[in-house]
Scaffold this motif. Structure first.
Motif, PDB file in Angstrom:
ATOM      1  N   ALA A 160      47.337  29.709  -9.849  1.00 58.60           N
ATOM      2  CA  ALA A 160      48.327  28.639  -9.942  1.00 58.60           C
ATOM      3  C   ALA A 160      48.059  27.626  -8.840  1.00 58.60           C
ATOM      4  O   ALA A 160      47.718  27.989  -7.721  1.00 58.60           O
ATOM      5  N   GLY A 161      48.161  26.331  -9.165  1.00 59.27           N
ATOM      6  CA  GLY A 161      48.026  25.274  -8.179  1.00 59.27           C
ATOM      7  C   GLY A 161      46.681  24.589  -8.234  1.00 59.27           C
ATOM      8  O   GLY A 161      45.959  24.674  -9.222  1.00 59.27           O
ATOM      9  N   GLY A 162      46.337  23.911  -7.154  1.00 61.82           N
ATOM     10  CA  GLY A 162      45.070  23.201  -7.045  1.00 61.82           C
ATOM     11  C   GLY A 162      44.614  23.205  -5.609  1.00 61.82           C
ATOM     12  O   GLY A 162      45.424  23.272  -4.677  1.00 61.82           O
ATOM     13  N   GLU A 163      43.289  23.149  -5.405  1.00 61.55           N
ATOM     14  CA  GLU A 163      42.755  23.165  -4.051  1.00 61.55           C
ATOM     15  C   GLU A 163      41.432  22.423  -3.976  1.00 61.55           C
ATOM     16  O   GLU A 163      40.735  22.271  -4.975  1.00 61.55           O
ATOM     17  N   LEU A 164      41.116  21.946  -2.782  1.00 56.02           N
ATOM     18  CA  LEU A 164      39.838  21.344  -2.456  1.00 56.02           C
ATOM     19  C   LEU A 164      39.163  22.307  -1.490  1.00 56.02           C
ATOM     20  O   LEU A 164      39.753  22.673  -0.469  1.00 56.02           O
ATOM     21  N   THR A 165      37.936  22.732  -1.806  1.00 54.13           N
ATOM     22  CA  THR A 165      37.301  23.810  -1.059  1.00 54.13           C
ATOM     23  C   THR A 165      35.926  23.420  -0.555  1.00 54.13           C
ATOM     24  O   THR A 165      35.142  22.827  -1.282  1.00 54.13           O
ATOM     25  N   ASP A 166      35.635  23.776   0.703  1.00 54.16           N
ATOM     26  CA  ASP A 166      34.299  23.668   1.290  1.00 54.16           C
ATOM     27  C   ASP A 166      33.728  25.081   1.352  1.00 54.16           C
ATOM     28  O   ASP A 166      34.358  25.977   1.912  1.00 54.16           O
ATOM     29  N   PHE A 167      32.543  25.291   0.773  1.00 56.74           N
ATOM     30  CA  PHE A 167      31.947  26.614   0.697  1.00 56.74           C
ATOM     31  C   PHE A 167      30.802  26.787   1.679  1.00 56.74           C
ATOM     32  O   PHE A 167      30.046  25.852   1.928  1.00 56.74           O
ATOM     33  N   ILE A 168      30.656  27.997   2.187  1.00 52.98           N
ATOM     34  CA  ILE A 168      29.469  28.431   2.900  1.00 52.98           C
ATOM     35  C   ILE A 168      28.925  29.605   2.096  1.00 52.98           C
ATOM     36  O   ILE A 168      29.611  30.617   1.918  1.00 52.98           O
ATOM     37  N   ILE A 169      27.719  29.462   1.570  1.00 50.95           N
ATOM     38  CA  ILE A 169      27.097  30.510   0.769  1.00 50.95           C
ATOM     39  C   ILE A 169      26.040  31.174   1.638  1.00 50.95           C
ATOM     40  O   ILE A 169      25.133  30.510   2.142  1.00 50.95           O
ATOM     41  N   ILE A 170      26.195  32.473   1.835  1.00 55.81           N
ATOM     42  CA  ILE A 170      25.291  33.221   2.695  1.00 55.81           C
ATOM     43  C   ILE A 170      24.113  33.729   1.868  1.00 55.81           C
ATOM     44  O   ILE A 170      24.301  34.523   0.944  1.00 55.81           O
ATOM     45  N   LEU A 171      22.928  33.266   2.181  1.00 54.64           N
ATOM     46  CA  LEU A 171      21.697  33.703   1.534  1.00 54.64           C
ATOM     47  C   LEU A 171      21.003  34.644   2.509  1.00 54.64           C
ATOM     48  O   LEU A 171      20.314  34.209   3.418  1.00 54.64           O
ATOM     49  N   ARG A 172      21.206  35.944   2.323  1.00 50.35           N
ATOM     50  CA  ARG A 172      20.777  36.926   3.306  1.00 50.35           C
ATOM     51  C   ARG A 172      19.309  37.316   3.210  1.00 50.35           C
ATOM     52  O   ARG A 172      18.784  37.942   4.118  1.00 50.35           O
ATOM     53  N   THR A 173      18.656  36.998   2.116  1.00 54.78           N
ATOM     54  CA  THR A 173      17.263  37.410   1.938  1.00 54.78           C
ATOM     55  C   THR A 173      16.406  36.224   1.508  1.00 54.78           C
ATOM     56  O   THR A 173      16.914  35.212   1.035  1.00 54.78           O
ATOM     57  N   ASN A 174      15.111  36.390   1.650  1.00 54.51           N
ATOM     58  CA  ASN A 174      14.177  35.366   1.197  1.00 54.51           C
ATOM     59  C   ASN A 174      14.273  35.199  -0.317  1.00 54.51           C
ATOM     60  O   ASN A 174      14.112  34.098  -0.834  1.00 54.51           O
ATOM     61  N   ASP A 175      14.567  36.288  -1.051  1.00 52.64           N
ATOM     62  CA  ASP A 175      14.752  36.197  -2.498  1.00 52.64           C
ATOM     63  C   ASP A 175      15.936  35.296  -2.846  1.00 52.64           C
ATOM     64  O   ASP A 175      15.892  34.559  -3.829  1.00 52.64           O
ATOM     65  N   ALA A 176      17.001  35.365  -2.052  1.00 54.84           N
ATOM     66  CA  ALA A 176      18.161  34.503  -2.294  1.00 54.84           C
ATOM     67  C   ALA A 176      17.795  33.035  -2.079  1.00 54.84           C
ATOM     68  O   ALA A 176      18.208  32.162  -2.847  1.00 54.84           O
ATOM     69  N   VAL A 177      17.011  32.749  -1.052  1.00 54.66           N
ATOM     70  CA  VAL A 177      16.577  31.373  -0.806  1.00 54.66           C
ATOM     71  C   VAL A 177      15.684  30.902  -1.958  1.00 54.66           C
ATOM     72  O   VAL A 177      15.806  29.772  -2.429  1.00 54.66           O
ATOM     73  N   LYS A 178      14.810  31.788  -2.453  1.00 52.79           N
ATOM     74  CA  LYS A 178      13.952  31.440  -3.590  1.00 52.79           C
ATOM     75  C   LYS A 178      14.793  31.126  -4.820  1.00 52.79           C
ATOM     76  O   LYS A 178      14.479  30.205  -5.582  1.00 52.79           O
ATOM     77  N   THR A 179      15.882  31.875  -5.033  1.00 51.20           N
ATOM     78  CA  THR A 179      16.764  31.609  -6.168  1.00 51.20           C
ATOM     79  C   THR A 179      17.375  30.220  -6.041  1.00 51.20           C
ATOM     80  O   THR A 179      17.432  29.466  -7.008  1.00 51.20           O
ATOM     81  N   PHE A 180      17.837  29.846  -4.849  1.00 52.52           N
ATOM     82  CA  PHE A 180      18.402  28.517  -4.636  1.00 52.52           C
ATOM     83  C   PHE A 180      17.339  27.433  -4.674  1.00 52.52           C
ATOM     84  O   PHE A 180      17.651  26.259  -4.822  1.00 52.52           O
ATOM     85  N   SER A 181      16.081  27.802  -4.536  1.00 51.36           N
ATOM     86  CA  SER A 181      14.991  26.828  -4.594  1.00 51.36           C
ATOM     87  C   SER A 181      14.602  26.477  -6.019  1.00 51.36           C
ATOM     88  O   SER A 181      13.818  25.562  -6.242  1.00 51.36           O
ATOM     89  N   SER A 182      15.135  27.199  -6.991  1.00 42.74           N
ATOM     90  CA  SER A 182      14.788  26.938  -8.385  1.00 42.74           C
ATOM     91  C   SER A 182      15.456  25.651  -8.860  1.00 42.74           C
ATOM     92  O   SER A 182      16.365  25.127  -8.218  1.00 42.74           O
ATOM     93  N   ASN A 183      14.994  25.133  -9.998  1.00 40.82           N
ATOM     94  CA  ASN A 183      15.583  23.915 -10.548  1.00 40.82           C
ATOM     95  C   ASN A 183      17.014  24.123 -10.994  1.00 40.82           C
ATOM     96  O   ASN A 183      17.841  23.229 -10.916  1.00 40.82           O
ATOM     97  N   ALA A 184      17.317  25.309 -11.504  1.00 38.71           N
ATOM     98  CA  ALA A 184      18.677  25.635 -11.937  1.00 38.71           C
ATOM     99  C   ALA A 184      18.832  27.147 -11.922  1.00 38.71           C
ATOM    100  O   ALA A 184      17.876  27.882 -12.099  1.00 38.71           O
ATOM    101  N   HIS A 185      20.051  27.601 -11.668  1.00 42.14           N
ATOM    102  CA  HIS A 185      20.331  29.024 -11.764  1.00 42.14           C
ATOM    103  C   HIS A 185      21.785  29.239 -12.147  1.00 42.14           C
ATOM    104  O   HIS A 185      22.636  28.357 -11.989  1.00 42.14           O
ATOM    105  N   LEU A 186      22.060  30.419 -12.691  1.00 41.96           N
ATOM    106  CA  LEU A 186      23.406  30.796 -13.089  1.00 41.96           C
ATOM    107  C   LEU A 186      24.005  31.683 -12.018  1.00 41.96           C
ATOM    108  O   LEU A 186      23.303  32.479 -11.400  1.00 41.96           O
TER     109      LEU A 186
END
Length: 161
Positions: free
Chosen positions: A37-63
């Protein structure tokens, strides 16, 4: 209740030598379902703990698929999420923390598509052929325009370690 989210942001990685990569621009679009319920404006910090996570974010698109809990009252709000990200750059688990503003409470299951904003990266770095992988995993030097970001990240990291 069905929800939606849309946003833009930056992703940056911490290198093995302790320095920060240049930032790469991203955008996201998602939907979810939960008791909210309601509405919010959010600033996120996404923790990429491994090199594989950084590789995933390096892709053109991901789900991204995950679950989260969030609450906000006025200028004070927090959220925690756990999610799995899958894309042409691989698959990785990530943790997300955030600060929120608004009048909101809820828990949800969510899915989103995150894409690299190639046009913004090309404009910022002056190269039509630059990729997110070049930025986050390559040997590019830090972007002088991001000096304030690097300083804030170093301050934050030093208080957490």
């Amino acid at each position: 209740m069905v929800i939606y989210n849309i946003g833009t942001g930056l992703v940056i990685s911490r290198r093995e030598d302790g320095s920060w990569s240049p930032p790469s621009a991203i955008s996201s679009l998602g939907v979810g379902w939960g008791a909210q319920a309601g509405g919010e404006l959010t600033d996120f910090i996404i923790i990429l703990r491994t090199n594989d996570a950084v590789k995933t974010f390096s892709s053109n698109a991901h789900l991204s698929f995950g679950a989260g809990l969030s609450a906000a009252v006025g200028s004070v709000g927090r959220a925690a999420e756990a999610n799995l990200r899958v894309g042409d750059g691989g698959c990785a688990a990530c943790c997300t923390y955030s600060c929120s503003k608004g009048a909101f409470f809820g828990c949800s299951l969510e899915g989103s598509i995150v894409t690299t904003r190639r046009r913004e990266n090309s404009r910022f770095y002056g190269s039509q052929t630059i990729t997110a992988s070049d930025i986050l995993l390559g040997s590019m030097s830090q972007a002088p325009a991001a000096a304030i970001l690097y300083h804030a990240l170093s301050d934050l990291y030093s208080t957490l370690s």
